[in-house]
Structures are given as structure tokens and as C-alpha cells.
Design an enzyme around this catalytic site. Structure first.
Site, PDB file in Angstrom:
ATOM      1  N   ASP A  30       0.847  -1.188   0.000  1.00 39.23           N
ATOM      2  CA  ASP A  30       0.000   0.000   0.000  1.00 39.23           C
ATOM      3  C   ASP A  30       0.889   1.248   0.000  1.00 39.23           C
ATOM      4  OD1 ASP A  30      -3.224   0.521   0.970  1.00 39.23           O
ATOM      5  OD2 ASP A  30      -1.825   2.195   1.034  1.00 39.23           O
ATOM      6  N   HIS A  99     -10.338  -5.060  -3.701  1.00 39.15           N
ATOM      7  CA  HIS A  99      -9.066  -5.408  -3.052  1.00 39.15           C
ATOM      8  C   HIS A  99      -9.294  -5.684  -1.578  1.00 39.15           C
ATOM      9  CE1 HIS A  99      -9.633  -1.056  -2.835  1.00 39.15           C
ATOM     10  NE2 HIS A  99      -9.054  -1.109  -1.651  1.00 39.15           N
TER      11      HIS A  99
HETATM   12  P1  5GP Z   1      -9.775   1.653  -0.188  1.00 36.93           P
HETATM   13  O1  5GP Z   1     -10.168   2.783   0.711  1.00 36.93           O
HETATM   14  O2  5GP Z   1     -10.267   1.842  -1.596  1.00 36.93           O
HETATM   15  O3  5GP Z   1     -10.152   0.323   0.398  1.00 36.93           O
HETATM   16  O4  5GP Z   1      -8.207   1.663  -0.180  1.00 36.93           O
HETATM   17  C1  5GP Z   1      -7.413   1.991  -1.278  1.00 36.93           C
HETATM   18  C2  5GP Z   1      -5.977   1.830  -0.854  1.00 36.93           C
HETATM   19  O5  5GP Z   1      -5.177   1.947  -1.998  1.00 36.93           O
HETATM   20  C3  5GP Z   1      -5.505   2.902   0.135  1.00 36.93           C
HETATM   21  O6  5GP Z   1      -5.002   2.266   1.320  1.00 36.93           O
HETATM   22  C4  5GP Z   1      -4.403   3.644  -0.615  1.00 36.93           C
HETATM   23  O7  5GP Z   1      -3.328   4.009   0.208  1.00 36.93           O
HETATM   24  C5  5GP Z   1      -4.005   2.648  -1.685  1.00 36.93           C
HETATM   25  N1  5GP Z   1      -3.553   3.273  -2.915  1.00 36.93           N
HETATM   26  C6  5GP Z   1      -4.184   4.250  -3.609  1.00 36.93           C
HETATM   27  N2  5GP Z   1      -3.500   4.579  -4.719  1.00 36.93           N
HETATM   28  C7  5GP Z   1      -2.407   3.777  -4.726  1.00 36.93           C
HETATM   29  C8  5GP Z   1      -1.320   3.637  -5.636  1.00 36.93           C
HETATM   30  O8  5GP Z   1      -1.195   4.335  -6.650  1.00 36.93           O
HETATM   31  N3  5GP Z   1      -0.378   2.707  -5.323  1.00 36.93           N
HETATM   32  C9  5GP Z   1      -0.477   1.915  -4.206  1.00 36.93           C
HETATM   33  N4  5GP Z   1       0.494   1.029  -3.993  1.00 36.93           N
HETATM   34  N5  5GP Z   1      -1.492   2.019  -3.331  1.00 36.93           N
HETATM   35  C10 5GP Z   1      -2.445   2.945  -3.595  1.00 36.93           C
END
Ligand code: 5GP
Ligand code: ZN
Length: 117
Positions: A30, A99
Site C-alpha cells: 500500500d 481489493h
Molecule cells: P480503499 O479505501 O479503496 O479500500 O483503499 C485503497 C488503498 O489503496 C488505500 O489504502 C491507498 O493508500 C491505496 N492506494 C491508492 N493509490 C495507490 C497507488 O497508486 N499505489 C499503491 N500502492 N497504493 C495505492
């Protein structure tokens, strides 16, 4: 989906630290970890939520998630771990590509989920 950041990472168009791959999934570090070793388990194919994931992918998802969790614990990144999935915006989903969050945990790490204010 062209604009999807996870699809771009999977396609190699955007950099990402992928620590493990299987036929259908990747484990991606992440970008904003809530704990050291926080990784995302992501299907290589674009699905939006849990509802869209084919049922017969479940076994591979479970096997893959267990393997990644074991490797994080073997590396002493945690003594326990959370598996969390945000589905749709009201539940906190920001990236609309399904995810799981795999978050290593240690005693007294101060992380709190599911608090209500
Ligand atoms: P959600 O809130 O959608 O469950 O979490 C999305 C996750 O994706 C977040 O923890 C955020 O830090 C991670 N994330 C968002 N954009 C990127 C990216 O470009 N690269 C990586 N490695 N993680 C990302
Ligand atoms: Zn996608």
C-alpha cells in the site's frame, strides 16, 4: 478500465511494489500503509466489489491471502493481522477495483478499526 490506478499498476504503466503474484491475484504494498507491511490483495482483472468476484476464484484468493499473511509474519512485520475489505463508498472504498487490505498487527500498535463517533 483505463483510468483505474490498480489496472495501470498491473499493466506496468504505473510503478508499484508487487511482493507476490498468483494466476489471478497480486499482492501490492500500500502506498500509504497504516502499519509496516500493509499490503493489498488485488485481482488482476478489474472487478469493482466483492459481488463481482467470481465464486470459483475464492479458493485461490484464500490460498494467496494466507501465503502473503504468512510471509509478513515470517518477516516479523506483525504477530497478528487484519483482513479488511471496503466495498463501495459508504464503506470507505476509494479505489473502485476490488481489493483486500492485509494489515500486520502488533500488541499496542495503536491502530483502531470500527470506532464510532
Ligand atoms: P480503499 O479505501 O479503496 O479500500 O483503499 C485503497 C488503498 O489503496 C488505500 O489504502 C491507498 O493508500 C491505496 N492506494 C491508492 N493509490 C495507490 C497507488 O497508486 N499505489 C499503491 N500502492 N497504493 C495505492
Ligand atoms: Zn482496475
Amino acid at each position: 478500465m483505463n483510468s483505474c490506478i490498480f489496472c495501470k499498476i498491473i499493466a506496468g504503466e504505473v510503478k508499484g511494489e508487487v511482493i507476490r503474484v498468483s494466476d489471478r491475484f497480486i499482492a501490492l504494498k500500500d502506498a500509504h500503509p497504516v502499519a509496516p507491511g500493509h499490503v493489498l490483495i488485488i485481482p488482476k482483472q478489474h472487478f469493482v466489489t466483492l459481488f463481482d468476484l467470481p465464486d470459483n476464484w475464492g479458493s485461490e484468493l484464500l490460498t494467496f491471502t494466507k501465503a502473503v499473511a504468512s510471509s509478513l509474519l515470517d518477516k516479523k512485520l506483525g504477530d497478528g493481522f487484519n483482513v479488511i475489505m471496503n466495498n463501495l463508498e459508504p464503506a470507505g472504498q476509494v479505489v473502485p477495483h476490488a481489493h483486500l487490505h492485509l494489515i500486520p498487527r502488533k500488541d499496542g500498535d495503536g491502530i483502531r478499526f470500527f470506532t464510532k463517533v
